[in-house]
Design a protein around this motif. Structure first.
Motif, mmCIF file in Angstrom:
data_model
loop_
_atom_site.group_PDB
_atom_site.id
_atom_site.type_symbol
_atom_site.label_atom_id
_atom_site.label_comp_id
_atom_site.label_asym_id
_atom_site.label_seq_id
_atom_site.Cartn_x
_atom_site.Cartn_y
_atom_site.Cartn_z
ATOM 1 N N MET A 1 0.830 -1.208 0.000
ATOM 2 C CA MET A 1 0.000 0.000 0.000
ATOM 3 C C MET A 1 0.867 1.262 0.000
ATOM 4 O O MET A 1 0.514 2.268 -0.608
ATOM 5 N N ASP A 2 2.030 1.219 0.675
ATOM 6 C CA ASP A 2 2.859 2.408 0.803
ATOM 7 C C ASP A 2 3.665 2.721 -0.451
ATOM 8 O O ASP A 2 4.113 3.860 -0.625
ATOM 9 N N VAL A 3 3.881 1.724 -1.302
ATOM 10 C CA VAL A 3 4.741 1.943 -2.476
ATOM 11 C C VAL A 3 4.020 1.774 -3.801
ATOM 12 O O VAL A 3 4.584 2.022 -4.858
ATOM 13 N N MET A 4 2.753 1.363 -3.778
ATOM 14 C CA MET A 4 2.060 1.043 -5.028
ATOM 15 C C MET A 4 1.728 2.289 -5.834
ATOM 16 O O MET A 4 1.633 3.405 -5.306
ATOM 17 N N THR A 5 1.548 2.079 -7.140
ATOM 18 C CA THR A 5 1.075 3.123 -8.046
ATOM 19 C C THR A 5 -0.417 2.951 -8.244
ATOM 20 O O THR A 5 -0.891 1.850 -8.533
ATOM 21 N N SER A 6 -1.150 4.022 -8.064
ATOM 22 C CA SER A 6 -2.608 3.976 -8.185
ATOM 23 C C SER A 6 -3.097 5.325 -8.722
ATOM 24 O O SER A 6 -2.490 6.366 -8.431
ATOM 25 N N PRO A 7 -4.178 5.362 -9.529
ATOM 26 C CA PRO A 7 -4.984 4.218 -9.989
ATOM 27 C C PRO A 7 -4.292 3.446 -11.103
ATOM 28 O O PRO A 7 -3.295 3.899 -11.665
ATOM 29 N N VAL A 8 -4.850 2.274 -11.407
ATOM 30 C CA VAL A 8 -4.277 1.395 -12.408
ATOM 31 C C VAL A 8 -4.843 1.743 -13.781
ATOM 32 O O VAL A 8 -6.053 1.916 -13.941
ATOM 33 N N VAL A 9 -3.956 1.855 -14.767
ATOM 34 C CA VAL A 9 -4.398 2.070 -16.145
ATOM 35 C C VAL A 9 -4.850 0.728 -16.701
ATOM 36 O O VAL A 9 -4.118 -0.261 -16.640
ATOM 37 N N ALA A 10 -6.056 0.687 -17.236
ATOM 38 C CA ALA A 10 -6.624 -0.591 -17.673
ATOM 39 C C ALA A 10 -7.341 -0.460 -18.999
ATOM 40 O O ALA A 10 -7.747 0.642 -19.406
ATOM 41 N N VAL A 11 -7.478 -1.577 -19.661
ATOM 42 C CA VAL A 11 -8.279 -1.700 -20.881
ATOM 43 C C VAL A 11 -9.228 -2.864 -20.681
ATOM 44 O O VAL A 11 -9.095 -3.648 -19.736
ATOM 45 N N GLY A 12 -10.204 -2.986 -21.582
ATOM 46 C CA GLY A 12 -11.134 -4.100 -21.520
ATOM 47 C C GLY A 12 -10.697 -5.229 -22.435
ATOM 48 O O GLY A 12 -9.853 -5.039 -23.316
ATOM 49 N N PRO A 13 -11.271 -6.410 -22.271
ATOM 50 C CA PRO A 13 -10.894 -7.547 -23.122
ATOM 51 C C PRO A 13 -11.247 -7.335 -24.592
ATOM 52 O O PRO A 13 -10.671 -7.987 -25.465
ATOM 53 N N ASP A 14 -12.171 -6.420 -24.870
ATOM 54 C CA ASP A 14 -12.555 -6.146 -26.256
ATOM 55 C C ASP A 14 -11.758 -4.999 -26.868
ATOM 56 O O ASP A 14 -12.003 -4.620 -28.024
ATOM 57 N N SER A 15 -10.799 -4.470 -26.118
ATOM 58 C CA SER A 15 -9.992 -3.371 -26.632
ATOM 59 C C SER A 15 -9.077 -3.859 -27.752
ATOM 60 O O SER A 15 -8.853 -5.053 -27.915
ATOM 61 N N ALA A 16 -8.545 -2.886 -28.506
ATOM 62 C CA ALA A 16 -7.695 -3.219 -29.649
ATOM 63 C C ALA A 16 -6.229 -2.961 -29.331
ATOM 64 O O ALA A 16 -5.888 -2.230 -28.398
ATOM 65 N N LEU A 17 -5.370 -3.553 -30.133
ATOM 66 C CA LEU A 17 -3.925 -3.416 -29.981
ATOM 67 C C LEU A 17 -3.502 -1.955 -29.998
ATOM 68 O O LEU A 17 -2.644 -1.537 -29.198
ATOM 69 N N ASP A 18 -4.077 -1.155 -30.908
ATOM 70 C CA ASP A 18 -3.664 0.240 -31.031
ATOM 71 C C ASP A 18 -3.884 1.013 -29.734
ATOM 72 O O ASP A 18 -3.072 1.870 -29.363
ATOM 73 N N GLU A 19 -4.963 0.722 -29.031
ATOM 74 C CA GLU A 19 -5.235 1.408 -27.770
ATOM 75 C C GLU A 19 -4.178 1.064 -26.729
ATOM 76 O O GLU A 19 -3.697 1.940 -26.003
ATOM 77 N N VAL A 20 -3.796 -0.193 -26.681
ATOM 78 C CA VAL A 20 -2.777 -0.610 -25.722
ATOM 79 C C VAL A 20 -1.437 0.049 -26.042
ATOM 80 O O VAL A 20 -0.758 0.572 -25.153
ATOM 81 N N CYS A 21 -1.050 0.017 -27.300
ATOM 82 C CA CYS A 21 0.219 0.634 -27.702
ATOM 83 C C CYS A 21 0.243 2.119 -27.357
ATOM 84 O O CYS A 21 1.257 2.642 -26.882
ATOM 85 N N ASP A 22 -0.878 2.803 -27.601
ATOM 86 C CA ASP A 22 -0.960 4.228 -27.309
ATOM 87 C C ASP A 22 -0.757 4.493 -25.815
ATOM 88 O O ASP A 22 -0.026 5.413 -25.431
ATOM 89 N N LEU A 23 -1.384 3.669 -24.963
ATOM 90 C CA LEU A 23 -1.244 3.840 -23.514
ATOM 91 C C LEU A 23 0.186 3.570 -23.053
ATOM 92 O O LEU A 23 0.746 4.314 -22.241
ATOM 93 N N LEU A 24 0.781 2.505 -23.562
ATOM 94 C CA LEU A 24 2.135 2.147 -23.147
ATOM 95 C C LEU A 24 3.136 3.231 -23.542
ATOM 96 O O LEU A 24 4.043 3.562 -22.767
ATOM 97 N N VAL A 25 2.962 3.802 -24.740
ATOM 98 C CA VAL A 25 3.919 4.788 -25.232
ATOM 99 C C VAL A 25 3.690 6.155 -24.601
ATOM 100 O O VAL A 25 4.621 6.779 -24.082
ATOM 101 N N THR A 26 2.446 6.652 -24.636
ATOM 102 C CA THR A 26 2.178 8.016 -24.180
ATOM 103 C C THR A 26 2.289 8.160 -22.668
ATOM 104 O O THR A 26 2.672 9.216 -22.164
ATOM 105 N N ARG A 27 1.970 7.107 -21.931
ATOM 106 C CA ARG A 27 2.048 7.185 -20.470
ATOM 107 C C ARG A 27 3.316 6.544 -19.911
ATOM 108 O O ARG A 27 3.483 6.449 -18.704
ATOM 109 N N GLU A 28 4.163 6.060 -20.805
ATOM 110 C CA GLU A 28 5.437 5.449 -20.407
ATOM 111 C C GLU A 28 5.216 4.330 -19.395
ATOM 112 O O GLU A 28 5.844 4.274 -18.330
ATOM 113 N N LEU A 29 4.322 3.405 -19.750
ATOM 114 C CA LEU A 29 4.000 2.260 -18.897
ATOM 115 C C LEU A 29 4.707 1.016 -19.410
ATOM 116 O O LEU A 29 5.070 0.916 -20.573
ATOM 117 N N SER A 30 4.883 0.043 -18.522
ATOM 118 C CA SER A 30 5.426 -1.243 -18.937
ATOM 119 C C SER A 30 4.321 -2.273 -19.140
ATOM 120 O O SER A 30 4.539 -3.302 -19.773
#
Length: 229
Positions: A1-30
């Motif tokens: 709880m003391d070290v976690m990052t919140s809120p969590v960036v999430a997508v739905g199971p029906d989301s597309a690859l392009d949406e995931v790539c955009d989130l990973l790149v623009t928000r610098e997520l792993s």
């Protein structure tokens, strides 16, 4: 709880690859979580997108004999990973979860055991945060900044005693009490050592002792010492 990052960036199971790539790149997520109606289904990470047909990194075509006798399921799964545009085909379903009260030493162990970059923090079935390796590094940085600076007024006897006690508490040292000499804040190690890792670890132990200004290492590898006897 003391070290976690919140809120969590999430997508739905029906989301597309392009949406995931955009989130990973623009928000610098792993990685991003895959959540459906509040329930964690899995995640899509950088590792899930490494082998893609678009950039020529798809898994190489298997030899004919592998295609003939290999697993149909595995071959089809490889194709989906490298060609599908749907999150449900790309995501990793086996994710590691922890609770808000999980100690960070347990989280560090989980990251190593499961060879994963992050764990998801859940409260009930709801994802409330993530802890990645970067979060542990930030915690380390914060603690290091708050540590008091080593003082130098320790007398020789107390510095030596602190080092000897610390060495005794570890399982790896081969150095004896008589091999530790302290003079004006300078620690001298004599005798021998079994491995280079042990030698470096003992130097770090001494350097982290309050009042130590420098460390002189006069030891030799024990195999050389035995050869001289």
């Amino acid at each position: 709880m003391d070290v976690m990052t919140s809120p969590v960036v999430a997508v739905g199971p029906d989301s597309a690859l392009d949406e995931v790539c955009d989130l990973l790149v623009t928000r610098e997520l792993s990685a991003v979580a895959v959540i459906d109606r509040g329930v964690l289904l899995g995640s899509v990470s950088e590792e899930d997108l490494i082998h893609r047909a678009e950039i020529g990194t798809a898994a190489p075509r298997r030899p004919w004999w592998v295609r003939l006798f290999g697993s149909n399921t595995a071959l089809a799964a490889d194709y989906l990973k490298s060609h599908s545009l749907h999150v449900t085909d790309l995501m990793t379903r086996q994710v590691v979860t922890v609770s808000l009260s999980t100690p960070i030493d347990e989280i560090a162990a989980l990251l190593e055991i499961y060879r994963t970059r992050l764990v998801f923090v859940v409260k009930g079935e709801r994802v409330v945060g993530i802890v990645a390796g970067a979060d542990l590094v930030r915690a380390l940085f914060s603690v290091r900044k708050s540590l008091p600076r080593p003082v130098s007024f320790h007398d020789v006897a107390s510095i030596r005693q602190e080092i000897v006690v610390a060495l005794r508490s570890e399982a790896w040292p081969s150095i004896g009490e008589a091999d530790v000499i302290v003079t004006n804040g300078v620690v001298a190690f004599w005798g021998g050592y079994l491995s280079e890792q042990e030698r470096k670890a003992s130097l770090v132990l001494a350097e982290n002792t309050a009042g130590v200004r420098s460390v002189d290492d006069h030891r030799v590898p024990l195999d050389i010492a035995y050869a001289m006897v």
